[in-house]
Enzyme design. Structure first.
Site, PDB file in Angstrom:
ATOM      1  N   ASP A 167       0.248  -0.934  -0.053  1.00 29.66           N
ATOM      2  CA  ASP A 167      -0.115   0.207   0.056  1.00 29.66           C
ATOM      3  C   ASP A 167       0.870   1.473  -0.083  1.00 29.66           C
ATOM      4  O   ASP A 167       1.004   1.504   1.143  1.00 29.66           O
ATOM      5  CB  ASP A 167      -0.536   0.160   1.378  1.00 29.66           C
ATOM      6  N   ASP A 207      -2.656   2.688  -6.376  1.00 31.17           N
ATOM      7  CA  ASP A 207      -1.698   2.951  -4.897  1.00 31.17           C
ATOM      8  C   ASP A 207      -1.844   1.783  -4.058  1.00 31.17           C
ATOM      9  O   ASP A 207      -0.952   1.520  -2.996  1.00 31.17           O
ATOM     10  CB  ASP A 207      -1.769   3.796  -3.839  1.00 31.17           C
ATOM     11  N   GLU A 208      -1.987   0.350  -4.265  1.00 28.92           N
ATOM     12  CA  GLU A 208      -2.727  -0.702  -3.338  1.00 28.92           C
ATOM     13  C   GLU A 208      -2.664  -2.499  -4.440  1.00 28.92           C
ATOM     14  O   GLU A 208      -3.028  -2.208  -4.873  1.00 28.92           O
ATOM     15  CB  GLU A 208      -3.104  -0.798  -2.175  1.00 28.92           C
TER      16      GLU A 208
END
Length: 387
Positions: free
Chosen positions: A14, A109-110
């Site tokens: 993350d 983003d993860e």
């Protein structure tokens, strides 16, 4: 390591305050200062991302920009630059794929990574996690927090515990020791209402939850009771889904002032249709259901949907359906927000009939426009109405 034998090795990676971190990287003068991504402080939009310096003032995503400004007027307020964040995300994804093909993106983003079989090439799973963190820092100037565990549920919780730049390992023989002290709100599916019901049962921690038997949980929470019972024991057998497809593509805009003029609203819908259509084509997807979202000045929000007989990625069809849905709304009040969301996505191409030839021609033209805009800038060729 012996305790990992016969167990999966799942990473949840993350990025830390992703949008804000990208802006701080690209503007070194902002390093160490509060940064809020979402637009101007006097706009009616919401916070998309806040740096950790800004979070100290209680600022979080989805907070109204006016409230963020009230709490931290000295912050740098920046517009969302989705193209830049997408480019950074693509490079991060390439790093992931250099260690395992089993990557399940959750957002820009993860992602989850299954590195169980990668250890033969790259060493222990802990070493792979460290290598990925180092490469993200060295190659992109960003930091990521990582959780390593035997399943997705545990890895996801672990990655969030020591942000920013954290790394938490949950060995298979320490699962209950890791889970028991945590607040029950950390369990997937436990939102505000479920937490309130659990608190009524004097359940505050995962250990408290584990003390309840499955039948009692199922009686109180239905199907979710079984899930709570298993997660409290760290049980999660889901695999990392490499072919995970996006469930929806959408975009919305909040106006600086309320708008009642239908022509102006339709022009804004054209902008949104072009944007979501471009995003569909970039990922080789088509949508069958088009949803219009509208918000009035009193924050009352309505949505209207239309399902097409055939999935599409064409801006004009998306725009036409959105305009039709707009006309179904009551326009006795102006609107403060409007948006388009595409659902029921597919990556399958449907066979066109003779009567669909105009759509085929439009599709070919759209591809050429996409190629030109990708090379020379996304607005190199645009609609005359949008000039």
């Amino acid at each position: 390591m012996e305790e990992w034998q016969n167990h999966r090795k799942i990473l949840h990676i993350d990025m830390d305050a992703f949008y804000a971190a990208v802006e701080q990287r690209d503007h070194p003068a902002l390093l160490g200062k509060p940064v809020i991504v979402g637009g101007k402080p006097n706009s009616r939009g919401v916070v998309s991302a806040a740096s950790y310096e800004a979070r100290k003032f209680g600022i979080h995503s989805a907070m109204p920009m006016t409230e963020a400004f009230r709490r931290c007027p000295q912050a740098a307020f920046l517009p969302v630059n989705m193209q830049k964040y997408q480019e950074a995300s693509d490079r991060i994804h390439e790093i992931f794929l250099s260690y395992t093909p089993l990557v399940e993106p959750l957002s820009l983003d993860e992602a989850f990574l299954d590195v169980t079989r990668s250890t033969a090439l790259f060493g222990f799973a802990q070493d792979i996690a460290v290598l990925i963190k180092q490469r993200i820092r060295q190659e992109l100037g960003l930091t990521a927090s990582v959780g390593l565990a035997p399943n997705k549920f545990l890895a996801k919780i672990a990655s969030d515990l020591q942000k920013p730049d954290g790394f938490v390992v949950v060995p298979p023989d320490k699962v209950q020791e890791f889970l028991d002290p945590l607040a029950v709100e950390r369990v997937w599916g436990v939102g505000i209402k479920t937490a309130e019901q659990l608190h009524e049962l004097r359940v505050r921690t995962v250990k408290d939850l584990r003390a309840l038997d499955e039948s009692a949980l199922s009686k109180r929470f239905g199907v979710m009771g079984k899930q709570l019972y298993e997660l409290a024991r760290g049980i999660d057998n889901r695999s990392v889904e490499t072919d995970r497809m996006a469930k929806s593509v959408g975009r919305e805009t909040t106006f600086p002032s309320d708008i009642a003029d239908v022509d102006v609203l339709e022009k804004e819908l054209l902008k949104l249709a072009v944007d979501v259509g471009r995003r569909l084509r970039k990922h080789a997807l088509r949508a069958k259901t088009i949803t219009l979202k509208a918000r009035y000045p009193d924050f009352r929000t309505l949505s209207r949907s239309s399902t097409l007989p055939q999935a599409t990625d064409l801006d004009d069809l998306i725009y036409h359906e959105a305009c039709t849905l707009l006309r179904e709304l009551s326009m006795n009040q102006p609107l403060r927000l409007i948006g388009i969301t595409l659902n029921n996505l597919t990556d399958q191409t449907e066979q066109l009939t003779l009567f669909d030839e105009p759509q085929k021609d439009m599709g070919n033209l759209t591809k050429v426009i996409d190629q030109v805009n990708a090379k020379y800038g996304k607005n190199s060729i645009t609609r005359a109405r949008l000039l």
